[in-house]
Write a protein that holds these residues in place. Structure first.
Motif, PDB file in Angstrom:
ATOM      1  N   LEU A  14       0.476  -1.031  -0.343  1.00  0.00           N
ATOM      2  CA  LEU A  14      -0.130   0.014  -0.038  1.00  0.00           C
ATOM      3  C   LEU A  14       1.236   1.727   0.152  1.00  0.00           C
ATOM      4  CD1 LEU A  14      -2.948  -0.789   2.521  1.00  0.00           C
ATOM      5  CD2 LEU A  14      -2.716  -0.924  -0.040  1.00  0.00           C
ATOM      6  N   LEU A  16       3.926   1.654  -1.316  1.00  0.00           N
ATOM      7  CA  LEU A  16       4.492   1.556  -2.599  1.00  0.00           C
ATOM      8  C   LEU A  16       3.630   1.796  -3.460  1.00  0.00           C
ATOM      9  CD1 LEU A  16       7.438  -0.551  -2.027  1.00  0.00           C
ATOM     10  CD2 LEU A  16       7.817   1.912  -2.070  1.00  0.00           C
ATOM     11  N   GLY A  17       2.519   2.418  -3.109  1.00  0.00           N
ATOM     12  CA  GLY A  17       1.782   1.988  -4.469  1.00  0.00           C
ATOM     13  C   GLY A  17       2.036   0.849  -5.577  1.00  0.00           C
ATOM     14  N   GLN A  18       1.781  -0.514  -4.820  1.00  0.00           N
ATOM     15  CA  GLN A  18       1.303  -1.549  -5.696  1.00  0.00           C
ATOM     16  C   GLN A  18       0.109  -1.850  -5.750  1.00  0.00           C
ATOM     17  OE1 GLN A  18       5.270  -3.241  -4.134  1.00  0.00           O
ATOM     18  NE2 GLN A  18       6.138  -3.605  -6.261  1.00  0.00           N
ATOM     19  N   ASN A  19      -0.840  -1.300  -4.608  1.00  0.00           N
ATOM     20  CA  ASN A  19      -1.989  -1.868  -4.637  1.00  0.00           C
ATOM     21  C   ASN A  19      -2.678  -0.318  -3.952  1.00  0.00           C
ATOM     22  OD1 ASN A  19      -2.365  -4.584  -4.949  1.00  0.00           O
ATOM     23  ND2 ASN A  19      -2.674  -5.234  -2.854  1.00  0.00           N
TER      24      ASN A  19
ATOM     25  N   GLN B  25      -1.969   6.448  -3.766  1.00  0.00           N
ATOM     26  CA  GLN B  25      -1.279   4.454  -4.688  1.00  0.00           C
ATOM     27  C   GLN B  25      -1.155   5.428  -6.052  1.00  0.00           C
ATOM     28  OE1 GLN B  25      -2.759   3.368  -7.657  1.00  0.00           O
ATOM     29  NE2 GLN B  25      -1.029   2.233  -8.280  1.00  0.00           N
ATOM     30  N   ALA B  28       2.462   7.223  -4.727  1.00  0.00           N
ATOM     31  CA  ALA B  28       2.758   6.479  -4.770  1.00  0.00           C
ATOM     32  C   ALA B  28       3.780   5.800  -5.132  1.00  0.00           C
ATOM     33  CB  ALA B  28       3.273   5.026  -3.220  1.00  0.00           C
TER      34      ALA B  28
END
Lengths: 438, 438
Positions: A14, A16-19, B25, B28
């Motif tokens: 979350l 890191l912006g992967q989901n 998201q 990020a």
């Protein structure tokens, strides 16, 4: 006074912006429905010190703190340990939780990996909460006067645990104040005109408070009122009625209502059936209709005539017409609707043909040009209402807008709204005379 | 050392759960791609003191702080004032921004409301950033050693402003370290088996670091490596290759790749065409295929035979067969695929029929029972591979899983994977002997 809550999501994926974190929105809405006002959401990575610091800082400011994620059996699941740090307690094994986890593995005839023992650990003063949909128990306890609940991250585990086990333990409001929210949706009026019609309703010093948000073509009025329950319910209902009046006939529903659902209700009420013929939307219109439970009562089905050859073989759109007018034309949209009517037992047909890109388009028919034809079976034959749109946006946005505009056209017909009622992104009628139908 | 960032989203609609925050998201992921590590996301309501406190607290801990939302012209847009408070500065008018906003309204032939003047105000030490997609300028400046950027909330305004105007001003990493992330997706293996095949790859002390997440039927391995650029790129590529080997043949792509996209590429490479026949999915399979640009090269189109009558009239599924076997049966799935093949010029047909609920279902065919038939045109006629699934979940989940499973079946065929390769949620073959085809 309304109670105050904060939501803390945990996970590298979350941060890191992967989901995308959807749990926080869901929880905030559930809390609002229980008169608990969420003042902050926070997301931190799988970092024990960062989680513990956030727990201490937030718990000092709210009545309830809900954590999600970090309860799995792996080394990067640190919520239990961080909660113990925040509470200044040690982790202890919970025998009942361990038995429950072991039974869960036994029922699936799987040997429990040793790592799953970790999931039965809890900070000394907290309690484990059973998880009927996964292996990770939740945790609930208090820090000073703040109720703290830790829930698993997967929504299908988190949601029932929150509703069944955590919501009943939330701090109950001691006064009579409640926080009520609702949302009213319209399609086809557009943001500027919708705001103009709302006028003084959006002033910041009014109760209820009204704001607008836009998602694709749908403009929504968010309404919020905090105060004594009965008065607020009446105020919200009055406000909804006023907005419905000002946004007529574009307004189609509240909260979770969809345009396809509104159309489905009207079709069912009229005892009428719909068939579809789609080109650029590729089945999206059908999907929207079938997304609604009970669609089988009013939806016959349809055709996805993506290639021109299928328009001809399945829907009798003549190849002469296709050559003369082009696949993206009023004439072909109407021929698709005619063909769908001829091959199915339905009262209405919706046909869509357009240029969604990323390639194609010309000066005369730029990308985003979409024709939607609505055919209605009348006593003396078939009536058509056909609109030409030019939707801004990329491939996906153009296609979604096409399907939504088609549904609104059918809704207007079912409500007896004048067929020349303007719609957002509609362009002038085609100037070329209509070619004869094949 | 990697640079550190935090993201602060502002808005009552986010804090109260009326909207999902997708900006954080996106930001990020963009930051990670630039070797900036996001350590925290935070969402606060439209509350001037809360915004200012969050800005001060976060700016003290990170190298870059990105705010979104609260830059509109209304009374609940408080980001500018809160930034001034956090910086200990006053708000001053920015003449260039004001001219730009006025010109923007003039170009649209609209009189600028007085409230929009507010959007040209900035804290004294910050600069305004032009917004080519809306009226709200952004803001950029510094607090101590932290770069602070404030961006508008709507994604279509926020995203280009971040990429074009903010990203170039981010603190550049002084070392050679980078943060690289990638994600590898599989469908049909299932979470437990996928984790077992990963084995030691998920240990927390390895570089790259690997974790898994599940969304519907798709299991994704998240891979992350921080360190010198060249070594990390090699490490990531090696890890992806190893995971692809372990997850074969279920693994279908990386990052933004979709299963429909992977199938489309294989169809295009083989010069083959697909037609579809859908019942319970109602067009979702077609939509997934057409979501991919270039689908017209390999997708003929299809039928949404939602009512049984349309299965008979459009796809020649005999009413005897429908009565004898039921619409949800291996025989009807294969008859739908046959009919689609007969009525279209295609090499493959995918047909789906199932019980998505919420009503229906029996002991023999419970809710979630779905038959997917894949027909392939061979020299001597048509070959079928048909699978029976029982998908857990609600109506929407069952339908999405059905469409995804169908795509994976076609992918297996295009790759020459054995047709008896097990798939998640597949159930035993139907025991009744196949009825003769009509």
């Amino acid at each position: 006074m309304l109670r105050r809550a904060a939501i803390l999501s945990i996970g590298d994926e979350l941060a890191l912006g992967q989901n995308v974190d959807t749990n926080s929105q869901w929880l905030a809405a559930e809390l609002a429905a229980r008169a608990v006002h969420t003042i902050e959401h926070r997301t931190v990575a799988d970092d024990r010190a960062a989680i513990a610091a956030a727990v201490r800082e937030l718990a000092a400011r709210v009545d309830a703190l809900v954590l999600t994620g970090g309860l799995g059996p792996t080394e990067d699941d640190l919520t239990r340990a961080a909660l113990a740090d925040a509470l200044g307690e040690e982790l202890v094994p919970d025998e009942a939780a361990l038995e429950w986890i072991e039974a869960n593995f036994a029922a699936r005839r799987i040997t429990m990996p040793a790592s799953n023992r970790l999931q039965a650990m809890r900070p000394r003063s907290m309690q484990c909460v059973p998880n009927p949909h996964g292996t990770a128990p939740g945790l609930v306890g208090t820090l000073e006067r703040c109720v703290i609940a830790a829930l698993p991250g997967p929504p299908r585990e988190m949601q029932p645990m929150f509703r069944e086990r955590i919501a009943p333990r939330l701090p109950v409001d001691e006064g009579t104040d409640v926080l009520l929210t609702t949302t009213v949706h319209e399609l086809g009026l557009g943001e500027a005109a919708a705001a103009e019609r709302l006028g003084e309703l959006v002033a910041r010093d009014r109760t209820p408070l009204v704001g607008t948000t836009v998602r694709d073509m749908i403009v929504s009025a968010r309404i919020r009122a905090a105060g004594p329950a009965e008065a607020m319910r009446a105020a919200i209902d009055g406000e909804v009625a006023e907005i419905e009046r000002r946004w007529h006939p574009y307004v189609f529903g509240r909260d979770e209502a969809t345009l396809a659902g509104a159309v489905g209700t009207l079709l069912a009420r009229a005892g009428k059936k719909l068939v579809t013929a789609e080109s650029c939307t590729g089945g999206w219109l059908g999907k929207m209709i079938v997304d609604e439970p009970g669609a089988s009562g009013h939806y016959v089905g349809g055709w996805i005539t993506y290639e021109n050859a299928l328009k001809t073989s399945a829907l009798d759109v003549s190849s002469t017409l296709l050559s003369a007018c082009g696949a993206v034309s009023r004439e072909v949209a109407e021929a698709m609707a005619s063909g769908a009517m001829a091959h199915a037992d339905a009262d209405f047909a919706l046909a869509i043909t357009g240029l969604a890109g990323p390639e194609g388009g010309s000066a005369e028919k730029p990308l985003g040009t979409v024709f939607v034809a609505l055919a209605s079976r009348e006593q003396n034959g078939i009536d058509f209402v056909t609109r030409r749109f030019r939707f801004p946006g990329g491939r996906s946005v153009i296609r979604e807008r096409s399907a939504l505009a088609a549904l609104q056209m059918l809704r207007f017909a079912l409500l007896g709204v004048a067929p020349d009622t303007p719609m957002l992104f509609e362009t002038l009628p085609v100037e070329t005379p209509a070619a004869p139908r094949a």
